[in-house]
Design a protein around this motif. Structure first.
Motif, mmCIF file in Angstrom:
data_model
loop_
_atom_site.group_PDB
_atom_site.id
_atom_site.type_symbol
_atom_site.label_atom_id
_atom_site.label_comp_id
_atom_site.label_asym_id
_atom_site.label_seq_id
_atom_site.Cartn_x
_atom_site.Cartn_y
_atom_site.Cartn_z
ATOM 1 N N SER A 1 -45.623 -23.836 -15.615
ATOM 2 C CA SER A 1 -46.501 -22.811 -15.052
ATOM 3 C C SER A 1 -46.988 -21.918 -16.188
ATOM 4 O O SER A 1 -46.192 -21.289 -16.881
ATOM 5 C CB SER A 1 -45.737 -21.987 -14.018
ATOM 6 N N CYS A 2 -48.278 -21.893 -16.379
ATOM 7 C CA CYS A 2 -48.843 -21.096 -17.469
ATOM 8 C C CYS A 2 -48.762 -19.607 -17.147
ATOM 9 O O CYS A 2 -49.123 -19.190 -16.039
ATOM 10 C CB CYS A 2 -50.298 -21.498 -17.692
ATOM 11 N N PRO A 3 -48.298 -18.782 -18.096
ATOM 12 C CA PRO A 3 -48.202 -17.346 -17.826
ATOM 13 C C PRO A 3 -49.569 -16.659 -17.688
ATOM 14 O O PRO A 3 -49.634 -15.508 -17.262
ATOM 15 C CB PRO A 3 -47.433 -16.799 -19.030
ATOM 16 N N HIS A 4 -50.651 -17.344 -17.992
ATOM 17 C CA HIS A 4 -51.978 -16.751 -17.821
ATOM 18 C C HIS A 4 -52.354 -16.724 -16.340
ATOM 19 O O HIS A 4 -52.350 -15.674 -15.718
ATOM 20 C CB HIS A 4 -53.021 -17.526 -18.650
ATOM 21 N N GLN A 5 -52.634 -17.895 -15.750
ATOM 22 C CA GLN A 5 -53.017 -17.915 -14.332
ATOM 23 C C GLN A 5 -52.307 -19.011 -13.550
ATOM 24 O O GLN A 5 -52.789 -19.453 -12.514
ATOM 25 C CB GLN A 5 -54.534 -18.047 -14.194
ATOM 26 N N GLY A 6 -51.171 -19.472 -14.072
ATOM 27 C CA GLY A 6 -50.325 -20.371 -13.282
ATOM 28 C C GLY A 6 -50.686 -21.837 -13.290
ATOM 29 O O GLY A 6 -50.190 -22.593 -12.448
ATOM 30 N N ALA A 7 -51.522 -22.278 -14.211
ATOM 31 C CA ALA A 7 -51.869 -23.709 -14.284
ATOM 32 C C ALA A 7 -50.623 -24.550 -14.552
ATOM 33 O O ALA A 7 -49.639 -24.050 -15.086
ATOM 34 C CB ALA A 7 -52.883 -23.929 -15.421
ATOM 35 N N PRO A 8 -50.687 -25.848 -14.198
ATOM 36 C CA PRO A 8 -49.578 -26.754 -14.530
ATOM 37 C C PRO A 8 -49.594 -27.029 -16.037
ATOM 38 O O PRO A 8 -50.067 -28.065 -16.504
ATOM 39 C CB PRO A 8 -49.875 -27.999 -13.696
ATOM 40 N N ARG B 1 -51.279 -27.271 -25.137
ATOM 41 C CA ARG B 1 -52.507 -26.535 -24.780
ATOM 42 C C ARG B 1 -52.694 -26.592 -23.270
ATOM 43 O O ARG B 1 -52.746 -27.669 -22.669
ATOM 44 C CB ARG B 1 -53.711 -27.174 -25.486
ATOM 45 N N CYS B 2 -52.801 -25.434 -22.651
ATOM 46 C CA CYS B 2 -52.949 -25.354 -21.193
ATOM 47 C C CYS B 2 -54.242 -26.057 -20.746
ATOM 48 O O CYS B 2 -55.297 -25.874 -21.352
ATOM 49 C CB CYS B 2 -52.961 -23.886 -20.751
ATOM 50 N N PRO B 3 -54.156 -26.828 -19.654
ATOM 51 C CA PRO B 3 -55.339 -27.582 -19.214
ATOM 52 C C PRO B 3 -56.440 -26.711 -18.608
ATOM 53 O O PRO B 3 -57.576 -27.165 -18.468
ATOM 54 C CB PRO B 3 -54.768 -28.553 -18.167
ATOM 55 N N TRP B 4 -56.132 -25.467 -18.246
ATOM 56 C CA TRP B 4 -57.171 -24.662 -17.594
ATOM 57 C C TRP B 4 -58.027 -23.870 -18.581
ATOM 58 O O TRP B 4 -59.243 -23.959 -18.563
ATOM 59 C CB TRP B 4 -56.542 -23.699 -16.579
ATOM 60 N N HIS B 5 -57.435 -23.076 -19.420
ATOM 61 C CA HIS B 5 -58.239 -22.206 -20.301
ATOM 62 C C HIS B 5 -57.860 -22.347 -21.760
ATOM 63 O O HIS B 5 -58.311 -21.568 -22.598
ATOM 64 C CB HIS B 5 -58.102 -20.737 -19.878
ATOM 65 N N GLY B 6 -56.998 -23.271 -22.085
ATOM 66 C CA GLY B 6 -56.732 -23.592 -23.485
ATOM 67 C C GLY B 6 -55.743 -22.705 -24.213
ATOM 68 O O GLY B 6 -55.620 -22.824 -25.435
ATOM 69 N N TRP B 7 -55.054 -21.831 -23.527
ATOM 70 C CA TRP B 7 -54.015 -21.072 -24.233
ATOM 71 C C TRP B 7 -53.005 -22.060 -24.801
ATOM 72 O O TRP B 7 -52.681 -23.068 -24.160
ATOM 73 C CB TRP B 7 -53.302 -20.119 -23.274
ATOM 74 N N GLU B 8 -52.504 -21.752 -25.991
ATOM 75 C CA GLU B 8 -51.596 -22.673 -26.651
ATOM 76 C C GLU B 8 -50.202 -22.062 -26.799
ATOM 77 O O GLU B 8 -50.060 -20.878 -27.121
ATOM 78 C CB GLU B 8 -52.148 -23.064 -28.022
HETATM 79 S S1 FES Z 1 -53.915 -20.729 -16.731
HETATM 80 FE FE1 FES Z 1 -53.253 -21.431 -18.653
HETATM 81 S S2 FES Z 1 -54.695 -20.678 -20.023
HETATM 82 FE FE2 FES Z 1 -55.325 -19.962 -18.135
#
Ligand code: FES
Length: 132
Positions: A42-49, A77-84
């Motif tokens: 779970s990405c700490p940005h917006q919860g992406a897988p 690298r997060c699949p939604w917005h690319g945070w690494e």
């Molecule tokens: S939800 Fe992962 S970078 Fe936005």
């Protein structure tokens, strides 16, 4: 905290990952050059897988105008917005002091040998008796 067997080392080679749900938590386990790391999926940005994202490397500190690439296989690298994130620590590459992914301990333990259930056998008055 319970221990959960996730598979044999021989079937989980370097550079591969597995997605699991352990005690209701979605987790990605990564083999990075022979060391295993587990991150919350779970990405700490917006919860992406997060753990289905691209595994890559990053540019390393270097002199102005010089670009050095390294750490291949250690960056997720997060699949939604690319945070690494650093797979080995869960820390954000961009903001390592404020943003991180929950990590879990992973150990390699001796594989349980296959076992067959056994029953006692006795010899009584010339007959063999199996006790089930
Ligand atoms: S939800 Fe992962 S970078 Fe936005």
């Amino acid at each position: 905290m319970g221990s959960h067997v996730i598979g044999a080392v021989a079937e989980f080679p370097a550079g591969t990952r597995r997605m699991l749900v352990v005690e209701g938590r979605p987790i990605g386990v990564f083999n990075v050059n022979g060391t295993y790391y587990a991150l919350k999926n779970s990405c700490p940005h917006q919860g992406a897988p997060l753990c289905v994202g691209t595994v890559t490397g990053m540019t390393l500190p270097s002199a102005p105008g010089e670009y050095r690439y390294g750490r291949e296989g250690e960056i997720l690298r997060c699949p939604w917005h690319g945070w690494e994130f650093d797979i080995t620590t869960g820390k954000s590459i961009f903001d390592p002091h404020k943003c991180l992914v929950k990590t879990y301990d992973v150990t390699i333990e001796a594989e349980a040998l296959p076992e067959v259930e056994t029953y006692p056998v006795t010899v009584e008055s010339g007959t063999i008796v199996v006790h089930v």
